[in-house]
Write a protein that holds these residues in place. Structure first.
Motif, PDB file in Angstrom:
ATOM      1  N   CYS A 223      60.511  39.590  43.905  1.00 30.33           N
ATOM      2  CA  CYS A 223      59.562  39.703  45.008  1.00 30.33           C
ATOM      3  C   CYS A 223      60.149  39.115  46.293  1.00 30.33           C
ATOM      4  O   CYS A 223      61.078  38.322  46.274  1.00 30.33           O
TER       5      CYS A 223
ATOM      6  N   ASN B 232      52.082  33.906  41.200  1.00 29.96           N
ATOM      7  CA  ASN B 232      51.639  35.286  41.360  1.00 29.96           C
ATOM      8  C   ASN B 232      52.821  36.256  41.324  1.00 29.96           C
ATOM      9  O   ASN B 232      52.710  37.382  40.839  1.00 29.96           O
ATOM     10  N   CYS B 233      53.981  35.787  41.833  1.00 33.19           N
ATOM     11  CA  CYS B 233      55.184  36.597  41.826  1.00 33.19           C
ATOM     12  C   CYS B 233      55.652  36.867  40.398  1.00 33.19           C
ATOM     13  O   CYS B 233      56.079  37.976  40.060  1.00 33.19           O
TER      14      CYS B 233
ATOM     15  N   SER C  75      52.564  39.291  38.821  1.00 32.79           N
ATOM     16  CA  SER C  75      52.156  40.579  39.386  1.00 32.79           C
ATOM     17  C   SER C  75      52.837  41.798  38.772  1.00 32.79           C
ATOM     18  O   SER C  75      52.205  42.855  38.683  1.00 32.79           O
TER      19      SER C  75
ATOM     20  N   SER D 196      47.772  43.397  36.951  1.00 29.19           N
ATOM     21  CA  SER D 196      47.172  43.511  38.285  1.00 29.19           C
ATOM     22  C   SER D 196      46.028  42.524  38.462  1.00 29.19           C
ATOM     23  O   SER D 196      45.451  42.416  39.547  1.00 29.19           O
TER      24      SER D 196
ATOM     25  N   TYR E  13      46.171  39.224  38.291  1.00 31.00           N
ATOM     26  CA  TYR E  13      46.666  37.857  38.461  1.00 31.00           C
ATOM     27  C   TYR E  13      45.761  37.011  39.345  1.00 31.00           C
ATOM     28  O   TYR E  13      45.677  35.793  39.175  1.00 31.00           O
ATOM     29  N   LYS E  14      45.049  37.635  40.273  1.00 31.61           N
ATOM     30  CA  LYS E  14      44.123  36.855  41.102  1.00 31.61           C
ATOM     31  C   LYS E  14      42.922  36.377  40.289  1.00 31.61           C
ATOM     32  O   LYS E  14      42.422  35.264  40.497  1.00 31.61           O
TER      33      LYS E  14
ATOM     34  N   ASP F 282      46.332  44.329  31.695  1.00 29.49           N
ATOM     35  CA  ASP F 282      45.066  43.945  32.331  1.00 29.49           C
ATOM     36  C   ASP F 282      43.976  43.625  31.325  1.00 29.49           C
ATOM     37  O   ASP F 282      42.793  43.606  31.662  1.00 29.49           O
TER      38      ASP F 282
END
Length: 206
Positions: free
Chosen positions: A6, A64-65, A68, A72, A74-75, A140
Motif C-alpha cells: 500500500c 488497515n494496510c 484491506s 473489505s 477492516y473498518k 468478509d
C-alpha cells in the motif's frame, strides 16, 4: 515487519508534520527549564497525548494496510476492537490471509455470518458461550467462534503474556494470518504477524 504494497506516502507526510510540531513543543519545554519556578507538567502531559495520537495514526494505517487486501470489512473490525478495548473485554480475532489455517486450529462454533462490529462485540461479552477462544475471519465473513489456537512454545522472560497472546503468537508462527488481541486486564490492543507482537492503538470511533 513484512513488505507493504500500500501507499504510505500520505501517512509519512502527515507523520512528518505532526512529529515536527511535537519537536517544536519539546524545544519550547527545554528552553523553559532555565526559568525559575516554572511548572511544566501540563506541557509535558500535552506532548505525551500528542505522541499517543501520532502513534494511533500510524498503527491504524498499517493495520488497515495489512487487512484491506484480505477483507473489505477492516473498518468494522477496527471499530469493534476499539469498543472492546474501551470496555476491557478480552478478544482474539484471526484474519486469514494467504495461508489456510484450518489444519492449525481446533474448530469451534460455525457461524458463517457477515462481519459487523456489533456481532464481533457480542461474541466477546464475558460469560457468553462464544467468549473463550478465537473468532476466525475469512474474507468478509465470520467463519466460526470459540476456536482454539496452538500456543507458542517460546519463552518471553521480559514479558508477561497471557493465553490469548501466546495463542496469537503460536498461530502466527505457523501461518501468515493476522491475529488481533485485546487484553482483558488492561484493554490494550496488539496484532501479531510472523511470530511478532505489535502493540497498536486506534482513534475513538465516530
Amino acid at each position: 515487519m513484512e513488505h507493504l504494497d500500500c501507499d504510505v506516502s500520505p501517512l509519512k507526510k502527515e507523520l512528518k508534520e505532526q512529529l515536527t510540531d511535537i519537536l517544536d513543543s519539546i524545544g519550547q519545554v527545554v528552553s523553559s527549564l532555565d526559568e525559575v519556578n516554572t511548572c511544566l507538567l501540563n506541557e509535558i502531559e500535552h506532548i505525551s497525548k500528542r505522541f499517543s495520537k501520532t502513534g494511533a495514526l500510524a498503527s491504524t494505517y498499517y493495520l488497515n494496510c495489512f487487512l484491506s487486501p484480505y477483507t473489505s470489512k477492516y473498518k468494522e473490525i477496527s471499530r469493534s476492537v476499539n469498543h472492546l478495548s474501551l470496555k476491557r473485554q478480552g478478544a482474539l480475532i484471526v484474519i486469514q490471509r494467504e495461508d489456510s489455517i484450518d489444519s492449525w486450529i481446533t474448530p469451534g462454533i460455525l457461524l458463517s455470518a457477515e462481519i459487523t462490529s456489533s456481532l464481533l462485540e457480542s461474541i466477546f461479552v464475558p460469560g457468553s458461550p462464544l467468549h473463550d477462544g478465537a473468532v476466525f475471519i475469512r474474507s468478509d465473513q465470520i467463519v466460526s467462534a470459540a476456536n482454539i489456537l496452538p500456543l507458542t512454545e517460546r519463552t518471553f522472560p521480559n514479558q508477561k503474556l497471557g493465553t490469548r497472546h501466546r495463542a496469537a503468537i503460536g498461530l502466527s508462527e505457523r501461518t501468515d494470518a493476522l491475529i488481533i488481541v485485546v487484553s482483558e486486564e488492561t484493554g490494550k490492543t496488539s496484532f501479531c504477524l510472523n511470530g511478532h507482537l505489535y502493540p497498536f492503538s486506534i482513534p475513538s470511533p465516530v
